[in-house]
Design a protein around this motif. Structure first.
Motif, short mmCIF file in Angstrom:
data_model
loop_
_atom_site.label_atom_id
_atom_site.label_comp_id
_atom_site.label_asym_id
_atom_site.label_seq_id
_atom_site.Cartn_x
_atom_site.Cartn_y
_atom_site.Cartn_z
N GLY A 16 6.32 7.19 6.45
CA GLY A 16 7.66 6.97 5.94
C GLY A 16 7.84 5.59 5.34
O GLY A 16 8.49 5.44 4.30
N VAL A 17 7.24 4.58 5.97
CA VAL A 17 7.32 3.21 5.44
C VAL A 17 6.68 3.13 4.07
O VAL A 17 7.21 2.49 3.15
N LEU A 18 5.54 3.79 3.89
CA LEU A 18 4.86 3.75 2.60
C LEU A 18 5.67 4.46 1.53
O LEU A 18 5.75 4.00 0.38
N LEU A 19 6.27 5.60 1.87
CA LEU A 19 7.09 6.31 0.89
C LEU A 19 8.34 5.51 0.52
O LEU A 19 8.72 5.46 -0.66
N ILE A 20 8.95 4.88 1.52
CA ILE A 20 10.11 4.03 1.22
C ILE A 20 9.68 2.82 0.40
O ILE A 20 10.38 2.41 -0.54
N GLY A 21 8.52 2.24 0.76
CA GLY A 21 8.01 1.11 -0.03
C GLY A 21 7.79 1.48 -1.48
O GLY A 21 8.10 0.70 -2.39
N PHE A 22 7.29 2.69 -1.71
CA PHE A 22 7.10 3.16 -3.09
C PHE A 22 8.43 3.30 -3.81
O PHE A 22 8.59 2.89 -4.97
N ALA A 23 9.44 3.86 -3.11
CA ALA A 23 10.75 4.04 -3.73
C ALA A 23 11.42 2.70 -4.03
O ALA A 23 12.10 2.55 -5.05
N LEU A 24 11.23 1.71 -3.17
CA LEU A 24 11.88 0.43 -3.36
C LEU A 24 11.22 -0.43 -4.43
O LEU A 24 11.87 -1.30 -5.01
N THR A 25 9.95 -0.22 -4.68
CA THR A 25 9.24 -1.04 -5.67
C THR A 25 9.03 -0.27 -6.97
O THR A 25 9.70 -0.54 -7.97
N ASP A 26 8.15 0.70 -6.95
CA ASP A 26 7.93 1.46 -8.18
C ASP A 26 9.14 2.31 -8.54
O ASP A 26 9.27 2.75 -9.68
N GLY A 27 10.04 2.51 -7.58
CA GLY A 27 11.23 3.29 -7.87
C GLY A 27 12.10 2.65 -8.93
O GLY A 27 12.62 3.34 -9.82
N PHE A 28 12.29 1.33 -8.88
CA PHE A 28 13.12 0.72 -9.92
C PHE A 28 12.38 0.68 -11.25
O PHE A 28 13.00 0.67 -12.32
#
Length: 379
Positions: A16-28
């Motif tokens: 979950g941390v990795l998926l959230i990290g992806f959304a917070l960084t590559d997401g923008f």
């Protein structure tokens, strides 16, 4: 140091941390690319938008790779079923993502407006399509994937690419787009100089914030009153062998809300999702860029964590054979594998985080029209 049950829980949290990290960084990055044709009206403005994410997008994709690697190593059953069953959808995402590096590198190779416009739309596709398909994929996970396992644990997938797109999964896809467009708009409000691009980003950000709130509420209504959800029947051995066929499960409408009665603290997660989107809206309207970006980050964190905690312990349920569903307890790697991976993660993840923080600190600052015209290193 940890028993098998604890290692499985730790790796569920880390996923979950990795998926959230992806959304917070590559997401923008995805959100900014999806906004590119709309917030920028001429070549100079589009170069400003591109260079707002140009220095960091490659590093941000590391989180996507880490997430895929974690699924492969920690949850091999999940990796085998999802990546083979959703093969065409994954191919669609990868094809769209490939457009990003090509678009960044080739867009400014020629001064021809038509040439640059085509690459701008390629970057738009590279931002919108992954954001949409990721959300559709999450919607299908909540509904259950059409796969089954035989007695030899061979997976058989009975779905099609078109079958992935249903009213609920499209709602999830639109929520993903709204969430990431909001995050991208908040990032642009921080990274580009005050002017037309900045103002347009704020306008689209407010629309995306309202859409995210409404779509998240709509998704909750589907989950609460729709015919979706799974629950485990009978006893579960959290330290037992990784064999999905040793578990009995059933499909039950509303079952995704069971965990909130057992673990009341989980109610904080959807609240964080709603409050984050509202905070982003307030921050954008008041011109407080840091509050807007913090709000969009909270919204993404709350929405993703809500999905994961609602489904726990399921990771990938089966819609055609509930007994083949994959959970935290029956689909992991061995205890030794999880232990070695945890040691490696504890050593190297702080290094990745420290380097990422340093890189953002070095490249902090707004992109200006003057810099776009004079800096030879800009795209």
């Amino acid at each position: 140091m940890f028993d098998y049950e604890m290692l499985r829980l730790i790796w569920w949290v880390l996923l979950g941390v990795l998926l959230i990290g992806f959304a917070l960084t590559d997401g923008f990055d995805l959100g900014v690319a999806a906004l590119l044709p709309f917030v920028a009206r001429n070549d100079a403005e589009r170069r400003m938008v591109i260079n707002a994410i140009g220095p960091t997008w490659e590093g941000n994709q590391v989180w996507f790779i880490l997430g895929g690697g974690a699924i492969f190593a920690a949850w091999p059953f999940v990796y085998a079923v999802s990546f083979s069953g959703f093969y065409l959808a994954m191919f669609l995402v990868l094809a769209a993502l490939i457009l990003r590096p090509v678009g960044f590198k080739y867009r400014s190779k020629r001064p021809d407006p038509a040439w640059r416009s085509r690459w701008d739309w390629a970057l738009f596709v590279g931002g919108l399509v992954p954001a949409l398909v990721f959300g559709v994929a999450v919607g299908n996970v909540l509904l259950g994937a059409p796969f089954r396992l035989d007695d030899d644990l061979r997976a058989f997938y009975d779905g099609t690419l078109i079958g992935l797109f249903t009213p609920f999964t499209l709602l999830c896809g639109l929520l993903s787009v709204a969430m990431l467009v909001l995050h991208g708009a908040a990032w642009l409000s921080i990274k580009v100089e005050h002017g037309p691009v900045h103002d347009r980003a704020r306008t689209f950000g407010m629309v995306a914030a309202v859409a995210a709130i409404l779509l998240f509420a709509g998704g909750f209504a589907f989950v609460a009153w729709g015919d979706m959800g799974y629950r485990i029947i009978g006893a579960v051995d959290p330290s037992g062998p990784s064999n999905p066929l040793h578990m009995t499960a059933q499909q039950a409408g509303g079952a995704w809300l069971d965990n909130y009665a057992v673990y009341p603290w989980m109610m904080a997660l959807p609240i964080i999702g709603f409050v984050g989107a509202a905070l982003a809206l307030v921050g954008i309207r008041s011109g407080r860029e840091a509050i807007a970006f913090a709000g969009s980050s909270l919204a993404a964190t709350g929405i993703i964590a809500t999905v994961g905690c609602s489904m726990f312990p399921f990771i990938l349920p089966s819609s055609i054979d509930a007994h083949s569903s994959l959970t935290v307890w029956n689909a992991s790697s061995t205890q030794r594998t999880l232990g070695i991976m945890l040691f490696v993660t504890v050593v190297f993840l702080p290094i990745v985080l420290a380097y990422t923080a340093w890189a953002y600190r070095v490249m902090f600052g707004r992109v200006t029209s003057d810099a776009v015209r004079t800096n030879p290193d800009f795209y």
